[in-house]
Design an enzyme around this catalytic site. Structure first.
Site, PDB file in Angstrom:
ATOM      1  N   GLU A   1      22.795  -1.890  -5.119  1.00  0.00           N
ATOM      2  CA  GLU A   1      23.999  -1.176  -5.570  1.00  0.00           C
ATOM      3  C   GLU A   1      23.867   0.345  -5.584  1.00  0.00           C
ATOM      4  O   GLU A   1      24.149   0.984  -6.587  1.00  0.00           O
ATOM      5  CB  GLU A   1      24.411  -1.682  -6.955  1.00  0.00           C
TER       6      GLU A   1
ATOM      7  N   GLU B   1      24.597 -13.646  -3.885  1.00  0.00           N
ATOM      8  CA  GLU B   1      24.935 -13.931  -5.286  1.00  0.00           C
ATOM      9  C   GLU B   1      26.285 -14.648  -5.346  1.00  0.00           C
ATOM     10  O   GLU B   1      27.163 -14.306  -6.135  1.00  0.00           O
ATOM     11  CB  GLU B   1      24.987 -12.640  -6.103  1.00  0.00           C
TER      12      GLU B   1
HETATM   13  C1  GLA Z   1      24.532  -7.923 -10.060  1.00  0.00           C
HETATM   14  C2  GLA Z   1      23.025  -7.987  -9.915  1.00  0.00           C
HETATM   15  C3  GLA Z   1      22.488  -9.314 -10.348  1.00  0.00           C
HETATM   16  C4  GLA Z   1      23.128  -9.805 -11.619  1.00  0.00           C
HETATM   17  C5  GLA Z   1      24.601  -9.838 -11.449  1.00  0.00           C
HETATM   18  C6  GLA Z   1      25.260 -10.351 -12.685  1.00  0.00           C
HETATM   19  O1  GLA Z   1      25.197  -8.519  -9.041  1.00  0.00           O
HETATM   20  O2  GLA Z   1      22.593  -7.724  -8.618  1.00  0.00           O
HETATM   21  O3  GLA Z   1      21.114  -9.177 -10.582  1.00  0.00           O
HETATM   22  O4  GLA Z   1      22.779  -8.988 -12.698  1.00  0.00           O
HETATM   23  O5  GLA Z   1      25.017  -8.516 -11.218  1.00  0.00           O
HETATM   24  O6  GLA Z   1      24.538 -11.259 -13.401  1.00  0.00           O
END
Ligand code: GLA
Length: 381
Positions: free
Chosen positions: A162, A267
């Protein structure tokens, strides 16, 4: 005596029938990692209980269904390196041991992020911001120690997580403010030095939106021109029912793939609850007030919504399967609806249904839909 000799065989027959039924239903349960074995790895992010044998019904589900794992929290800076001279490897060691025991592709997440990083990292003894040299040294020590410890065991690292704003510019995180934009190059160089064979990734959310995607492309091209062997980009995949459009996902995969790197969904979850915000950003700091209208399914998901979720998953997986040559992995952020972060974010205390397995570890219609897409993909090959 007579009646007794008759009861025994009957009981045996009955038990055999029950056993056979159970075996059939076990055999009938499709397996994600098999369904996608010619396409991409398929995984889940695990919490501490789940890789410590305390995950309840998920304990048998995880090794049966998935061939790659990511750590939900235990490799984040605050967990593994909580104090200046304090590393706490216990949980991360267990995570890696679990993955090796089950012969899974083990992901490291994450080395450099602005969240879940303790304040001491960026401050000196007096609480003032540290200088560039000190922070670079801390970054190097952290990466050399953590990546070095799991050299040859953790297969790929989300080196930077990020780094971008929604408009594609670099996020003004403490990393950026103190080190300048080349903190990314340094992080990748340190990781590569610590384990030259580990794959290195850039991971972010909402890269499906054009301005942020353009920023990520520029960032990756710059790293490539500086000699960083970046293996893949991670699209976090915190999706909604209406975002991103399948065509938008497809365009994103094709554009990144043209850089000569693989694309991963790292994710994945699909939020079916009413939106608390119009933002598509999975910004973990967001926190909205719990209201009944934002939490409508506390007693279960109505069938119409269940079916809509299944259709949405099928549409997304159709794109992933079509573009399988560009994809290396699809990882869900959680195993069952019970352990999803979406029960807590961006509103605490909601009952959320974003994954393929329900709270009892049973496959949902979305699971069947995804398996169906995998089978069709194989047929049309
Ligand atoms: C982001 C992070 C993850 C996690 C999610 C929410 O996407 O990359 O590690 O913390 O948020 O749980």
């Amino acid at each position: 005596m007579k009646s007794h000799s008759l009861t025994v065989p009957l009981t045996c027959v009955a038990s055999l029938a029950i056993l056979a039924g159970a075996l059939t239903s076990v055999r009938a349960q499709p397996v994600l990692k098999d369904a996608f074995k010619n396409q991409f790895l398929i995984g889940a992010a695990l919490n501490e209980d789940q890789f410590s044998g305390k995950g309840g019904c998920a304990d048998s589900l995880i090794p049966a269904q998935f061939n790659t794992i990511s750590p939900e929290n235990v490799l984040k800076w605050e967990s593994i390196h909580p104090g200046p001279n304090q590393y706490d490897f216990g949980s991360a060691d267990r995570y890696v041991r679990y993955g090796r025991k089950h012969k899974m592709f083990i992901v490291g997440h994450t080395l450099v992020w602005h969240n879940q990083t303790p304040a001491w990292v960026f401050r000196d003894d007096k609480g003032n911001p540290v200088d560039r040299e000190t922070l670079l040294r801390r970054l190097h020590d952290h990466i050399a120690t953590v990546v070095g410890r799991y050299k040859g065991k953790i297969n790929g690292w989300d080196v930077v997580n990020e780094a971008l704003n929604e408009d594609g510019t670099l996020r003004p995180s403490p990393w950026f403010k103190i080190l300048g934009g080349d903190y990314l190059l340094k992080a990748y160089q340190f990781a590569h030095e610590a384990d030259p064979k580990a794959q290195l990734y850039y991971n972010d959310y909402s890269l499906e939106n054009a301005p942020k995607r353009a920023g990520a492309i520029a960032l990756i091209q710059k790293l490539q021109s500086q000699g960083v062997p970046i293996a893949a980009v991670g699209l976090q995949g915190h999706y909604k029912m209406n975002w991103p459009a399948p065509a938008q996902l497809e365009e994103t995969i094709k554009t990144f793939s043209a850089l000569g790197i693989k694309v991963m969904i790292t994710e994945l979850d699909v939020d079916v609850l009413p939106a608390a915000t119009r933002s598509e950003a999975a910004e973990v700091g967001m926190n909205f007030q719990l209201q009944a209208r934002l939490n409508p399914y506390t007693n279960g998901l109505p069938d119409s919504v269940q079916q809509a979720l299944a259709k949405r998953y099928a549409d997304l997986f159709e794109v992933l399967v079509q573009n399988r040559k560009s994809m290396s992995r699809v990882t869900f952020w959680g195993v069952t609806d019970a352990d999803s972060w979406l029960n807590k974010w961006p509103v605490k205390g909601r009952t959320s249904y974003p994954l393929l397995f329900d709270r009892q570890c049973q496959p949902k219609p979305a699971f069947d839909a995804v398996i169906q897409v995998a089978r069709q993909g194989v047929r049309s090959d």
